[in-house]
Design an enzyme around this catalytic site. Sequence first.
Site, PDB file in Angstrom:
ATOM      1  N   ASP A  78       0.982  -1.241   0.010  1.00 20.76           N
ATOM      2  CA  ASP A  78      -0.246   0.436   0.205  1.00 20.76           C
ATOM      3  C   ASP A  78       0.313   1.467   0.090  1.00 20.76           C
ATOM      4  O   ASP A  78       2.171   1.452   0.241  1.00 20.76           O
ATOM      5  CB  ASP A  78      -1.153  -0.016   1.288  1.00 20.76           C
ATOM      6  CG  ASP A  78      -0.172   0.058   2.011  1.00 20.76           C
ATOM      7  OD1 ASP A  78       0.646  -0.559   2.882  1.00 20.76           O
ATOM      8  OD2 ASP A  78      -0.686   0.596   3.088  1.00 20.76           O
ATOM      9  N   GLU A 145       0.146  -1.068   5.788  1.00 17.65           N
ATOM     10  CA  GLU A 145       1.427  -0.799   6.606  1.00 17.65           C
ATOM     11  C   GLU A 145       0.579   0.471   6.962  1.00 17.65           C
ATOM     12  O   GLU A 145       1.526   1.351   8.317  1.00 17.65           O
ATOM     13  CB  GLU A 145       2.676  -0.894   5.821  1.00 17.65           C
ATOM     14  CG  GLU A 145       3.807  -0.604   6.970  1.00 17.65           C
ATOM     15  CD  GLU A 145       4.516   0.151   6.871  1.00 17.65           C
ATOM     16  OE1 GLU A 145       5.476   1.303   6.861  1.00 17.65           O
ATOM     17  OE2 GLU A 145       3.973   1.403   5.934  1.00 17.65           O
TER      18      GLU A 145
END
Length: 482
Positions: A78, A145
């Site tokens: 991400d 994350e």
Amino acid sequence: MGALDGLQPERVFHFFEEISRIPHGSGNTGAISNYLRDFAGERGLFCRQDELGNVIIVKDASPAREGEEPYILQAHMDMVAVSAPGAQIDMKTEPLRLQVRDGRVFAEGTSLGGDDGIGVAYCLALLDEDSLSLPRLEVILTVDEETGMEGATGIDLSMLRGRRMINLDQEEEGVFITSCAGGARVDVEIPMECGAAPGKEYRFIEFRITGLAGGHSGMEIGKGLGNANWLLGSLLCGLSLRYDIRLSQMKGGLADNAIPREAEAAVYVREADLPEILSYAEAEEQKVRDTLGEKDSGFKLEKVCHNVIVSAPAYTKKATAEALSCICKLPNGVVAMSEDVEGLVETSLNLGIMSLQGDGMRLSYAVRSSVDQARENLCRHMMEISERAGAKATVRNAYPGWAYRKDSPLREQMVRVYEEMYGKKPVLEAIHAGLECGILAGKISDLDCVSIGPNLQNVHTAEESMDIESVGRVWDLLLAVL
């Protein structure tokens, strides 16, 4: 023809561009997770995709390397998806618009996602490599994350054999990260009573803070940069202590782990107080400019007064004052510096998102500390302040720090290889930003870990860029180590 065609290392940039075509902001990682799953399937590699979207891909050792200890490679899929004001792009559905300029890769009008798309690209290029003799590679690619390490927290790693891991989420070449801060997210809800627009004796003013540098709330928090959300809250709090002001609108920030560059609010004020209010705002603007100095010289405070009556709803004077007071009472920025490492921030927090909704104010903070007890104490302190103010603070996505390991064969090996390649030792550093190494070390006993990466600039902003030659040098180092 791709925007990165011809750049070296070719396969690394090929996969980075492939990733950039898939929207993959935090919370929007389904498509990229499926892309990674399909990548493994097309090459006959073992792959496990869990319910969260995390992906583990395993490539067996080359015949000459069978029996050697595996390497774990790790990155997150991400990115912090932020766009510049006025950028005509929907980052949830549209691909990034990559550009090459002055030896760097950018994305037009948006963040680039080098954090951590380049780490994923390194992993894919290695998994796609057939010409080199390599040990068994166990690749961990996690989701979300950036919003609290939910993927790393939920992943099952029991099937992995490796006990040495190279994390590819570092942003400065030649600096090996060997420990990092833990963190948490804290959400504060401030209930507010809303009513009708006040009478004709009130005027409507819009305040807007712009021009701040912004940046990563871990890596940049110690630089003395301005936080648009906190600065606007402080300005309006000062006004509420002196005058009858009533909030109508207020918002700022795009991610809790990015220092906000812009924030805006609209308030009703008594027409009779307007000259003094504008004078007070101008004086505060100059104080902020003097305080920030060259560290954040682009700061601007825009003030727009409306002559016509605006029918937007207004929160009560009492609710406005209490909400603004809560913002100012909650800490923001650096809380403590490390006593062991000179210049290292130990504990901090960042008011990353601020929004005024129907029933009140919402504040979202990224909290970080290299001392787990200090992080817990700060979160508890925020909860106590919020409760006394009639608000509610909720702690979520807490994760541990990554402690320095005195005995690290992997670190010694990587330092030796780097020194042989470049004739100098790398810098070994602890950082205030969070990495997933601490969480993963809790899942893999005796994990030996080092974090590396190429030079990235202005991460988590629309000016983010990546140094092309640095990407190549880190690739060469990674191949040499393996």
